[in-house]
Design a protein around this motif. Structure first.
Motif, PDB file in Angstrom:
ATOM      1  N   UNK A   1     -14.211   0.138  -2.915  1.00 14.13           N
ATOM      2  CA  UNK A   1     -15.182  -0.272  -3.936  1.00 14.13           C
ATOM      3  C   UNK A   1     -14.951  -1.713  -4.397  1.00 14.13           C
ATOM      4  N   UNK A   2     -16.035  -2.414  -4.685  1.00 18.03           N
ATOM      5  CA  UNK A   2     -15.926  -3.827  -5.057  1.00 18.03           C
ATOM      6  C   UNK A   2     -15.076  -4.032  -6.309  1.00 18.03           C
ATOM      7  N   UNK A   3     -15.079  -3.065  -7.206  1.00 16.27           N
ATOM      8  CA  UNK A   3     -14.341  -3.240  -8.456  1.00 16.27           C
ATOM      9  C   UNK A   3     -12.882  -2.801  -8.371  1.00 16.27           C
ATOM     10  N   UNK A   4     -12.428  -2.392  -7.174  1.00 17.17           N
ATOM     11  CA  UNK A   4     -11.041  -1.923  -7.063  1.00 17.17           C
ATOM     12  C   UNK A   4     -10.050  -3.064  -7.272  1.00 17.17           C
ATOM     13  N   UNK A   5     -10.283  -4.200  -6.596  1.00 13.40           N
ATOM     14  CA  UNK A   5      -9.505  -5.405  -6.874  1.00 13.40           C
ATOM     15  C   UNK A   5      -7.995  -5.185  -6.725  1.00 13.40           C
ATOM     16  N   UNK A   6      -7.593  -4.628  -5.577  1.00 20.53           N
ATOM     17  CA  UNK A   6      -6.162  -4.397  -5.338  1.00 20.53           C
ATOM     18  C   UNK A   6      -5.436  -5.709  -5.079  1.00 20.53           C
ATOM     19  N   UNK A   7      -4.195  -5.774  -5.503  1.00 17.69           N
ATOM     20  CA  UNK A   7      -3.341  -6.946  -5.276  1.00 17.69           C
ATOM     21  C   UNK A   7      -2.514  -6.700  -4.023  1.00 17.69           C
ATOM     22  N   UNK A   8      -2.840  -7.442  -2.946  1.00 22.11           N
ATOM     23  CA  UNK A   8      -2.150  -7.222  -1.670  1.00 22.11           C
ATOM     24  C   UNK A   8      -0.663  -7.538  -1.777  1.00 22.11           C
ATOM     25  N   UNK A   9      -0.299  -8.580  -2.500  1.00 28.04           N
ATOM     26  CA  UNK A   9       1.103  -8.949  -2.607  1.00 28.04           C
ATOM     27  C   UNK A   9       1.925  -8.011  -3.470  1.00 28.04           C
ATOM     28  N   UNK A  10       1.249  -7.148  -4.243  1.00 28.76           N
ATOM     29  CA  UNK A  10       1.959  -6.219  -5.119  1.00 28.76           C
ATOM     30  C   UNK A  10       1.810  -4.763  -4.678  1.00 28.76           C
ATOM     31  N   UNK A  11       0.990  -4.519  -3.691  1.00 32.46           N
ATOM     32  CA  UNK A  11       0.832  -3.171  -3.127  1.00 32.46           C
ATOM     33  C   UNK A  11       1.784  -3.049  -1.947  1.00 32.46           C
ATOM     34  N   UNK A  12       2.692  -2.090  -2.005  1.00 33.04           N
ATOM     35  CA  UNK A  12       3.754  -2.010  -1.001  1.00 33.04           C
ATOM     36  C   UNK A  12       3.889  -0.590  -0.467  1.00 33.04           C
ATOM     37  N   UNK A  13       4.617  -0.479   0.630  1.00 32.90           N
ATOM     38  CA  UNK A  13       5.007   0.814   1.190  1.00 32.90           C
ATOM     39  C   UNK A  13       6.433   0.704   1.691  1.00 32.90           C
ATOM     40  N   UNK A  14       7.140   1.813   1.690  1.00 38.52           N
ATOM     41  CA  UNK A  14       8.483   1.859   2.241  1.00 38.52           C
ATOM     42  C   UNK A  14       8.795   3.299   2.633  1.00 38.52           C
ATOM     43  N   UNK A  15       9.802   3.459   3.472  1.00 36.62           N
ATOM     44  CA  UNK A  15      10.189   4.796   3.906  1.00 36.62           C
ATOM     45  C   UNK A  15      11.072   4.743   5.123  1.00 36.62           C
ATOM     46  N   UNK A  16      11.240   5.884   5.757  1.00 39.25           N
ATOM     47  CA  UNK A  16      11.990   5.975   7.007  1.00 39.25           C
ATOM     48  C   UNK A  16      11.142   6.736   8.009  1.00 39.25           C
ATOM     49  N   UNK A  17      10.802   6.064   9.087  1.00 37.83           N
ATOM     50  CA  UNK A  17       9.883   6.634  10.066  1.00 37.83           C
ATOM     51  C   UNK A  17      10.459   7.871  10.743  1.00 37.83           C
TER      52      UNK A  17
END
Length: 291
Positions: free
Chosen positions: A112-128
């Motif tokens: 959605x246009x109003x979501x406005x996520x911050x790519x530099x602050x949205x992260x993922x981590x884990x162990x494959x």
């Protein structure tokens, strides 16, 4: 000439005796004269044949039995908790593997246009692959693996932008912060178990690529927001969200096998159920240790 045959015989016997396990070295035979000495290597060991070893029509055959001729190369990944020793065997073998601590940044598309996520602050981590199994059908061909791991994704909006919010109807939506407030952060968090189905191909020396799909079992979803209102910090949190129970990511990585890699991941399926939250599709990139 006779001395040459004696030396050859003694060398062959030394090789055959050293291949035996838990067996002391003894003198088996001294041949002063020999017409012909043949040393053959077989699947079961070394066979030495001496024709006319006493100058007469007498033959002697010695066979060395080797109980285990398998050679195993061992490759240590990292000697820290969370990593295990991986044995690299001959083609056709199946063995256990453990690899893939990763961390990366998330960006979104078709949201959605109003979501406005911050790519530099949205992260993922884990162990494959916390636990996994790898099969190598060809010596220099690809290796196929399946495993079990875990991961965590955090989708975060820009400061002062929009927030994740559950309205009075109980719908989980993206909305503006209340009037006369300043938004600090808002995030949606997903915890999942994952089953990676991967193919690894060595390209040059220790360098290789890995391609495949990761099936995610999304066990938990929650959201929270924080904003300032008249100098007071207000926090909101929401649980029991309607995330999709199963999603699929497509993943590719390249790097030094057994060491490090960079990866990209494509997630074309929204993490939220249709009609139960904003459509969030994403792609991510990051580093993995070890590959």
């Amino acid at each position: 000439m006779e001395q040459r045959f004696v030396m050859l015989l003694m060398t062959a016997l030394a090789v055959s005796v050293s291949a035996q396990q838990n067996e002391s070295a003894d003198t088996l035979l001294v041949a002063d004269k020999a017409e012909q000495v043949t040393v053959a290597s077989t699947e079961n060991g070394v066979v030495v044949t001496i024709n006319n070893y006493d100058g007469k029509a007498t033959d002697y055959i010695y066979s060395s039995q080797v109980t285990d001729s398998t050679v195993v190369n061992e490759e240590w990944i990292l000697n820290i908790p969370g990593f295990v020793k991986k044995t690299r065997r001959n083609k056709g073998d199946t063995y256990a593997v453990s690899y893939g601590i990763y961390m990366g940044f998330i960006n979104t598309f078709d949201t959605p246009d109003n979501l406005n996520l911050a790519a530099g602050r949205s992260i993922e981590w884990g162990m494959l692959n916390l636990l996994g199994w790898e099969y190598r059908p060809w010596r220099n061909g690809p290796r196929w693996s399946a495993g079990l791991g875990f991961g965590f994704k955090s989708y975060r909006t820009h400061k002062g932008g929009t927030r994740f919010y559950k309205n009075s109807d109980g719908d989980f939506v993206v909305d503006d912060y209340p009037d006369d407030t300043y938004g600090r952060h808002s995030r949606l968090q997903i915890f999942h178990l994952n089953v990676p189905l991967m193919m690894t191909q060595r390209v040059y020396r220790g360098w290789g690529v890995r391609l495949g799909a990761v099936v995610n079992f999304n066990l938990h979803a929650s959201a929270n927001s924080c904003y300032d209102y008249d100098g007071i910090e207000v926090k909101e949190s929401y649980k029991r969200l309607q995330q999709r129970k199963v999603t699929v990511d497509f993943m590719a990585s390249a790097g030094l096998i057994g060491s490090f890699a960079v990866y990209v991941k494509y997630s074309p399926v929204s993490v939220m159920k249709s009609g139960c939250g904003p459509e969030i599709k994403s792609f991510s990139f990051g580093v993995m240790l070890p590959m």
